[in-house]
Design an enzyme around this catalytic site. Structure first.
Site, mmCIF file in Angstrom:
data_model
loop_
_atom_site.group_PDB
_atom_site.id
_atom_site.type_symbol
_atom_site.label_atom_id
_atom_site.label_comp_id
_atom_site.label_asym_id
_atom_site.label_seq_id
_atom_site.Cartn_x
_atom_site.Cartn_y
_atom_site.Cartn_z
ATOM 1 N N ARG A 88 4.151 6.954 16.974
ATOM 2 C CA ARG A 88 3.114 6.700 15.975
ATOM 3 C C ARG A 88 1.762 7.258 16.383
ATOM 4 O O ARG A 88 0.837 7.241 15.581
ATOM 5 C CB ARG A 88 2.976 5.194 15.739
ATOM 6 C CG ARG A 88 4.153 4.611 15.021
ATOM 7 C CD ARG A 88 3.907 3.167 14.685
ATOM 8 N NE ARG A 88 4.982 2.684 13.821
ATOM 9 C CZ ARG A 88 5.065 1.453 13.386
ATOM 10 N NH1 ARG A 88 4.149 0.586 13.703
ATOM 11 N NH2 ARG A 88 6.062 1.098 12.607
ATOM 12 N N ARG A 127 8.481 -6.667 -1.218
ATOM 13 C CA ARG A 127 9.360 -6.954 -0.080
ATOM 14 C C ARG A 127 8.934 -8.246 0.606
ATOM 15 O O ARG A 127 9.785 -9.060 0.992
ATOM 16 C CB ARG A 127 9.321 -5.785 0.918
ATOM 17 C CG ARG A 127 10.227 -6.016 2.121
ATOM 18 C CD ARG A 127 10.207 -4.866 3.076
ATOM 19 N NE ARG A 127 9.006 -4.894 3.897
ATOM 20 C CZ ARG A 127 8.703 -3.994 4.808
ATOM 21 N NH1 ARG A 127 9.492 -2.960 5.014
ATOM 22 N NH2 ARG A 127 7.608 -4.094 5.518
ATOM 23 N N ARG A 133 8.246 -12.215 4.401
ATOM 24 C CA ARG A 133 7.561 -11.644 5.562
ATOM 25 C C ARG A 133 6.100 -12.071 5.565
ATOM 26 O O ARG A 133 5.284 -11.575 4.794
ATOM 27 C CB ARG A 133 7.643 -10.120 5.543
ATOM 28 C CG ARG A 133 9.026 -9.595 5.829
ATOM 29 C CD ARG A 133 8.971 -8.108 6.016
ATOM 30 N NE ARG A 133 10.277 -7.564 6.304
ATOM 31 C CZ ARG A 133 10.468 -6.342 6.737
ATOM 32 N NH1 ARG A 133 9.455 -5.536 6.939
ATOM 33 N NH2 ARG A 133 11.687 -5.902 6.973
#
Length: 190
Positions: A88, A127, A133
């Site tokens: 990343r 999501r 989450r």
């Protein structure tokens, strides 16, 4: 096949990596999944990672690099792998280059999924609702998009200079996106 799958959070990397790993019979290595498992188990790594994740920041390089090095050294990676969520940062690219050189290996391709930011935010909010989450709140999601643009998007240029990048439109059905990926992987990089 040694692949790197890139794209901003919510671009569909996890969904596509599972399908690609199955097609090429290689393990999919997703740092996000490993971090979430460590957090759930409340390991020292998980507790450290949780702080970064709660802020929408990347987990420290030394923690991530060590975890990936151990995973790539496992026997099931000898004939290939798919990395999702790593590297990343430019520093992680250098670390991955060292890991691969040590194993006398190289990446075959870098698939980059491209998706509009507002679409990404909507996907991640849906999501978060479906999967519960807690780390996917809108401010954290938007911060993750900013961090990706600042720290990870420049890696596309780095890998493009190595003639490894294959960009794919990440909008549409899972099947449509998968077909686009298969199509770009079947062509030589120019």
């Amino acid at each position: 096949m040694r692949l790197l799958l890139m794209g901003p959070p919510g671009a569909g990397k996890g969904t596509q990596s599972a399908a690609l790993a199955a097609r090429f019979d290689i393990p999919a290595i997703a740092t996000g999944d490993i971090f979430r498992a460590q957090v759930a188990a409340q390991t020292p790594l998980g507790i450290t990672a949780q702080g970064y994740m709660d802020r929408g920041e990347y987990v420290a390089d030394e923690v991530t690099n060590a975890m990936v090095a151990v995973r790539l050294a496992e026997p099931d990676c000898a004939d290939g792998f798919l990395l999702d969520g790593y590297p990343r940062t430019v520093e992680q690219v250098a670390e991955l280059d060292t890991m691969l050189a040590t194993a006398d290996s190289t990446l075959d391709s870098v698939v980059v999924l491209t998706v509009d930011t507002d679409e990404l935010v909507g996907r991640l909010l849906r999501r978060a609702e479906i999967e519960g989450r807690a780390d996917d709140t809108e401010p954290v999601i938007r911060r993750r998009q900013e961090v990706y643009a600042e720290q990870t998007a420049p890696l596309v240029e780095l890998y493009d200079a190595r003639s490894l990048v294959r960009e794919v439109d990440g909008t549409g059905t899972v099947e449509e996106i998968g077909a686009r990926i298969d199509e770009v992987l079947s062509r030589p990089v120019v």
